[in-house]
Write an enzyme that holds these catalytic residues in place. Structure first.
Site, PDB file in Angstrom:
ATOM      1  NE  ARG A  99      -4.249  -1.556   0.291  1.00 46.99           N
ATOM      2  CZ  ARG A  99      -4.407  -2.636  -0.473  1.00 46.99           C
ATOM      3  NH1 ARG A  99      -3.472  -2.945  -1.377  1.00 46.99           N
ATOM      4  NH2 ARG A  99      -5.478  -3.388  -0.364  1.00 46.99           N
ATOM      5  CD  GLU A 134      -3.388   3.301  -5.091  1.00 49.43           C
ATOM      6  OE1 GLU A 134      -4.399   2.623  -5.381  1.00 49.43           O
ATOM      7  OE2 GLU A 134      -2.363   2.821  -4.597  1.00 49.43           O
ATOM      8  CG  HIS A 166      -3.791  -0.732  -6.581  1.00 48.30           C
ATOM      9  ND1 HIS A 166      -4.034  -0.055  -5.421  1.00 48.30           N
ATOM     10  CD2 HIS A 166      -3.775  -2.041  -6.229  1.00 48.30           C
ATOM     11  CE1 HIS A 166      -4.166  -0.896  -4.419  1.00 48.30           C
ATOM     12  NE2 HIS A 166      -3.999  -2.130  -4.887  1.00 48.30           N
TER      13      HIS A 166
HETATM   14  P1  NAP Z   1      -0.453 -11.828   4.588  1.00 47.91           P
HETATM   15  O1  NAP Z   1      -0.402 -13.259   4.176  1.00 47.91           O
HETATM   16  O2  NAP Z   1      -1.232 -11.468   5.784  1.00 47.91           O
HETATM   17  O3  NAP Z   1       1.063 -11.346   4.732  1.00 47.91           O
HETATM   18  C1  NAP Z   1       1.437 -10.154   5.330  1.00 47.91           C
HETATM   19  C2  NAP Z   1       2.718 -10.375   6.092  1.00 47.91           C
HETATM   20  O4  NAP Z   1       3.156  -9.133   6.619  1.00 47.91           O
HETATM   21  C3  NAP Z   1       2.562 -11.327   7.273  1.00 47.91           C
HETATM   22  O5  NAP Z   1       3.462 -12.361   7.109  1.00 47.91           O
HETATM   23  C4  NAP Z   1       2.915 -10.490   8.502  1.00 47.91           C
HETATM   24  O6  NAP Z   1       3.797 -11.115   9.384  1.00 47.91           O
HETATM   25  C5  NAP Z   1       3.692  -9.357   7.895  1.00 47.91           C
HETATM   26  N1  NAP Z   1       3.585  -8.155   8.727  1.00 47.91           N
HETATM   27  C6  NAP Z   1       2.471  -7.577   9.199  1.00 47.91           C
HETATM   28  N2  NAP Z   1       2.777  -6.499   9.933  1.00 47.91           N
HETATM   29  C7  NAP Z   1       4.124  -6.420   9.937  1.00 47.91           C
HETATM   30  C8  NAP Z   1       5.043  -5.538  10.532  1.00 47.91           C
HETATM   31  N3  NAP Z   1       4.622  -4.521  11.297  1.00 47.91           N
HETATM   32  N4  NAP Z   1       6.357  -5.745  10.312  1.00 47.91           N
HETATM   33  C9  NAP Z   1       6.775  -6.782   9.566  1.00 47.91           C
HETATM   34  N5  NAP Z   1       5.947  -7.660   8.978  1.00 47.91           N
HETATM   35  C10 NAP Z   1       4.633  -7.474   9.168  1.00 47.91           C
HETATM   36  O7  NAP Z   1      -1.019 -10.928   3.402  1.00 47.91           O
HETATM   37  P2  NAP Z   1      -0.839 -11.118   1.826  1.00 47.91           P
HETATM   38  O8  NAP Z   1      -1.979 -11.885   1.292  1.00 47.91           O
HETATM   39  O9  NAP Z   1       0.546 -11.561   1.533  1.00 47.91           O
HETATM   40  O10 NAP Z   1      -1.048  -9.581   1.368  1.00 47.91           O
HETATM   41  C11 NAP Z   1      -0.187  -8.576   1.881  1.00 47.91           C
HETATM   42  C12 NAP Z   1      -0.647  -7.207   1.477  1.00 47.91           C
HETATM   43  O11 NAP Z   1      -0.408  -7.005   0.098  1.00 47.91           O
HETATM   44  C13 NAP Z   1      -2.155  -6.932   1.620  1.00 47.91           C
HETATM   45  O12 NAP Z   1      -2.509  -6.590   2.943  1.00 47.91           O
HETATM   46  C14 NAP Z   1      -2.380  -5.795   0.649  1.00 47.91           C
HETATM   47  O13 NAP Z   1      -2.228  -4.560   1.311  1.00 47.91           O
HETATM   48  C15 NAP Z   1      -1.258  -5.969  -0.356  1.00 47.91           C
HETATM   49  N6  NAP Z   1      -1.781  -6.358  -1.676  1.00 47.91           N
HETATM   50  C16 NAP Z   1      -1.644  -5.486  -2.698  1.00 47.91           C
HETATM   51  C17 NAP Z   1      -2.108  -5.814  -3.953  1.00 47.91           C
HETATM   52  C18 NAP Z   1      -1.940  -4.882  -5.113  1.00 47.91           C
HETATM   53  O14 NAP Z   1      -2.836  -4.810  -5.936  1.00 47.91           O
HETATM   54  N7  NAP Z   1      -0.826  -4.193  -5.233  1.00 47.91           N
HETATM   55  C19 NAP Z   1      -2.737  -7.045  -4.178  1.00 47.91           C
HETATM   56  C20 NAP Z   1      -2.854  -7.924  -3.088  1.00 47.91           C
HETATM   57  C21 NAP Z   1      -2.378  -7.559  -1.842  1.00 47.91           C
HETATM   58  P3  NAP Z   1       3.445 -12.291  10.393  1.00 47.91           P
HETATM   59  O15 NAP Z   1       2.946 -13.422   9.519  1.00 47.91           O
HETATM   60  O16 NAP Z   1       4.737 -12.583  10.996  1.00 47.91           O
HETATM   61  O17 NAP Z   1       2.402 -11.747  11.293  1.00 47.91           O
END
Ligand code: NAP
Length: 320
Positions: free
Chosen positions: A237, A266, A285
């Site tokens: 984000r 955005e 995005h």
């Molecule tokens: P996810 O499986 O929940 O992975 C997020 C990871 O970030 C988790 O492993 C978590 O760690 C870690 N994390 C959270 N807070 C943190 C912090 N303060 N410091 C360090 N690590 C931290 O989510 P995902 O499915 O991979 O998606 C991640 C993000 O990508 C979404 O929330 C969204 O904002 C973004 N996204 C963007 C797009 C786009 O169109 N560009 C598309 C999809 C997703 P732990 O497991 O250790 O708790």
């Protein structure tokens, strides 16, 4: 009596038909000038809301006292105040997993595009500059064999690690709240502190969710720790990065470049300084934006909605 759903994202005919079989559906097109007014008109009496890319704040939720479920067509849930939803007894659902691989592809597209200067040099050819064989002024940097630093080793982070280790022979380091022994075993990834990751990585890729803890995670101090030849990739984000600090770092060539899919505002303003920089690849995005994946996300969101309205716990409930 059928429950009422307000849809603020277009769905394919088959998915719309599934919702209509179970509920009374009102569709609102937020791209129209009167879109928000129509949404406000539809909120009283709504039991379910399905859509994405809209901040559903208290002023909107106050208009929907009957609301039971919000089905977000996204994995990120930064548009919602989950504590407030808990207080109101509203279930929030999201669409994880189905977009993981596509979003990781987007990350790698940005890694390759920035390192090999694909967009800049394609425009250079188009503008008639390819008059003789290339010189060092057009050379890029390698991706294979380099170090990828993943900030946020979750689903998308792991999909990036797999591409990096198995496809590009890269070393993977990561920063996450908790260790990920499976990812370490499968891809030889090493967990390091954020400062160490920034200092060692040739590519820093952000895949954390936006939260109070990650807002501004990459600021001036963090950018100063990166290698001058390093490239920042943001597919999480926009607000995870201090955008002005990034612009300064790119203008002064403090870092080599950035591949950015997400921005503080955005759509990105056409006069953003980011768009004047040759060392930036900016995409609108597009993380999950393929036909297959957007359809899979919509299907997942419909499944979540129907489960919730039928009184079952949805597979992807975020709260409750
Ligand atoms: P996810 O499986 O929940 O992975 C997020 C990871 O970030 C988790 O492993 C978590 O760690 C870690 N994390 C959270 N807070 C943190 C912090 N303060 N410091 C360090 N690590 C931290 O989510 P995902 O499915 O991979 O998606 C991640 C993000 O990508 C979404 O929330 C969204 O904002 C973004 N996204 C963007 C797009 C786009 O169109 N560009 C598309 C999809 C997703 P732990 O497991 O250790 O708790």
């Amino acid at each position: 009596m059928k429950k009422r759903i307000v849809l603020y994202k277009a769905l394919s005919h088959d998915l719309l038909a599934r919702l209509q079989a179970a509920a009374e559906v009102t569709t609102v097109d937020l791209a129209r000038p009167d879109g928000m007014a129509r949404l406000r008109d539809a909120l009283p009496g709504a039991h379910g809301l399905l859509g994405a890319s809209l901040r559903l704040d208290a002023s909107l939720l106050d208009l929907a006292p009957e609301l039971e479920v919000i089905s977000s067509v996204s994995v990120g849930v930064d548009n919602y105040d989950i504590t407030d939803l808990d207080r109101r007894g509203i279930v929030l659902t999201n669409t994880p997993d189905v977009l993981t691989e596509t979003t990781a592809d987007t990350g790698f597209a940005l890694i390759l595009a920035t390192a090999r200067r694909v967009v800049e040099l394609a425009n250079w050819v188009r503008d008639g500059h390819w008059q003789s064989s290339l010189g060092p002024a057009q050379f890029g940097s390698d991706v294979h064999g380099k170090t990828l630093g993943i900030v946020g080793m979750g689903r998308i982070g792991e999909a990036l690690a797999r591409r990096a280790a198995a496809g590009f022979g890269m070393q993977v380091i990561y920063h996450s709240q908790r260790p990920k022994p499976d990812v370490e075993a499968r891809y030889g990834a090493r967990r390091v502190a954020l400062d160490a990751l920034l200092a060692q990585a040739d590519f820093v890729c952000l895949t954390v969710p936006l939260s109070a803890a990650t807002e501004g995670l990459i600021g001036r101090k963090e950018l100063a720790l990166m290698k001058p030849a390093a490239i920042l990739i943001n597919i999480s984000r926009g607000r995870v990065v201090d955008e002005q600090a990034l612009i300064d770092a790119l203008e002064t060539r403090r870092i080599r470049g950035a591949g950015l899919d997400v921005f503080v505002q955005e759509p990105l303003a056409v006069d953003s300084p980011l768009l004047r920089l040759a060392n930036v690849v900016a995409t609108p995005h597009i993380g999950s934006a393929t036909e297959d994946t957007r359809q899979a996300m919509a299907r997942c969101a419909v499944d979540n909605m129907l489960a919730a309205l039928a009184g079952r716990r949805p597979a992807n409930a975020v709260n409750g």
